[in-house]
Design an enzyme around this catalytic site. Structure first.
Site, short mmCIF file in Angstrom:
data_model
loop_
_atom_site.label_atom_id
_atom_site.label_comp_id
_atom_site.label_asym_id
_atom_site.label_seq_id
_atom_site.Cartn_x
_atom_site.Cartn_y
_atom_site.Cartn_z
CG ASP A 50 -0.24 -0.02 2.41
OD1 ASP A 50 1.14 -0.13 2.59
OD2 ASP A 50 -1.13 0.27 3.55
CE LYS A 118 3.15 -5.71 4.03
NZ LYS A 118 2.58 -4.73 4.87
CD GLU A 188 7.77 -0.30 7.54
OE1 GLU A 188 6.91 -1.08 7.24
OE2 GLU A 188 8.06 0.79 7.34
O1 KIV Z 1 3.68 -1.22 1.53
C1 KIV Z 1 4.67 -1.60 1.59
O2 KIV Z 1 5.41 -1.37 0.74
C2 KIV Z 1 5.23 -2.23 2.88
C3 KIV Z 1 6.79 -2.86 2.76
C4 KIV Z 1 7.46 -1.77 2.75
C5 KIV Z 1 6.69 -3.91 3.88
O3 KIV Z 1 4.34 -2.69 3.69
#
Ligand code: KIV
Length: 298
Positions: A50, A118, A188
């Site tokens: 996202d 995710k 993260e």
């Molecule tokens: O949205 C994203 O790019 C992420 C990653 C950087 C882990 O959640």
């Protein structure tokens, strides 16, 4: 002619089995060309993050990204990938309102071509939601530490788990996410020591971003790695190219050629009926300076 060997697709169980066997290379991608490039480069996992809200759509954070935005980009990425595991990032509000809505939204990502989703966070209510998604056959990658969808609650994009109490909460969340059945876990922006501690104590792969070198894999944002994003770049990003600068140079060159008349040249043009023939058919009127100012039918 020998038939091309079919590409072996990276699967969810294959990613899980990579723990302690090989380091996992993960990168984001948001459209067909970026997905093709990331896949051909050998990414194990391609995340339709996202983060596209910031690097592709120009928002200041990820909160405005919708399920429809994500599905649109997930479909494009899925069309460009033949090997990597495609993970769709569930956006803000898509798994926060009710378990039923969350499961339905998660399923839409699989229908759009992702093989897993995710989800950010590891608090008890989130664990229940993830459990329901897993029960609906949606593989889930967890994400703890700096969870950008919580930017307002956290007070900014900052290091998490610095103090013992916060670190303990993250360790507990990591264990819970493993227990419930997540196949991998993004860490993260946490101290490298904490990420290493978690990595050694859970049986699923950890994928770090700003979490030091001792995770099982690493992830970065496509536009950051390639130098295509001119917003704030965190300290943990390594830029491997300056594609944004190269794109701007190429476009300036093109525009200069258009203005000078150097583009297009003869080889870049098509040819058909000669100008003489066109004049014979349609006639011509010469201006005082000898330039054709109008062509009229004779
Ligand atoms: O949205 C994203 O790019 C992420 C990653 C950087 C882990 O959640």
């Amino acid at each position: 002619m020998a038939a091309a060997t079919p590409v072996k697709r990276v699967t969810v169980p294959a990613v899980r089995a990579m723990k302690a066997q090989q380091r996992i290379g993960m990168i984001t991608a948001y459209d067909f060309p970026s997905a093709k490039v990331a896949d051909a480069a050998g990414a194990d996992i391609i995340l339709v993050g996202d983060s596209l809200g910031m690097v592709v759509l120009g928002y200041p954070d990820t909160l405005s990204v919708t399920v429809d935005d994500m599905l649109h980009h997930t479909r494009a990425v899925a069309r460009g990938v033949t090997r990597a595991l495609v993970v769709g990032d569930m956006p803000y509000l898509s798994y926060h309102v009710s378990i039923e809505e969350s499961v339905r939204n998660a399923g839409l990502f699989l229908q759009a071509g992702a093989q897993a989703v995710k989800v950010e966070g590891g608090k008890p209510s989130r664990i229940k939601t993830i459990e329901a998604m897993l029960d609906a056959e949606v593989p889930v990658m967890g994400h703890i530490g700096l969870t950008p969808q919580s930017v307002n609650a956290l007070g900014g994009f900052m290091l998490q788990g610095k103090h013992a109490e916060d670190a303990r909460r993250l360790i507990d969340e990591a264990k819970e996410l493993e227990r419930v059945g997540c196949f991998a876990l993004v860490l993260e922006c946490v101290p490298a020591e904490l990420a290493a501690f978690i990595t050694e104590r859970i049986g699923i792969p950890t994928i770090g971003i700003g979490a030091g070198p001792r995770c099982d894999g690493q992830v970065l944002v496509f536009h950051d790695v390639l130098g295509m994003y001119d917003g704030h770049t965190p300290k943990f990003v390594r830029k491997y190219a300056n594609i944004g600068g190269e794109m701007q140079d190429a476009l300036s060159h093109y525009l200069a050629d258009v203005r000078s008349g150097a583009f297009p040249n003869d080889a870049e043009s098509f040819h058909g009926t000669s100008e003489e023939e066109l004049r014979r058919l349609y006639g011509s009127r010469e201006g005082t300076d000898g330039v054709v100012v109008a062509i009229t039918k004779s």
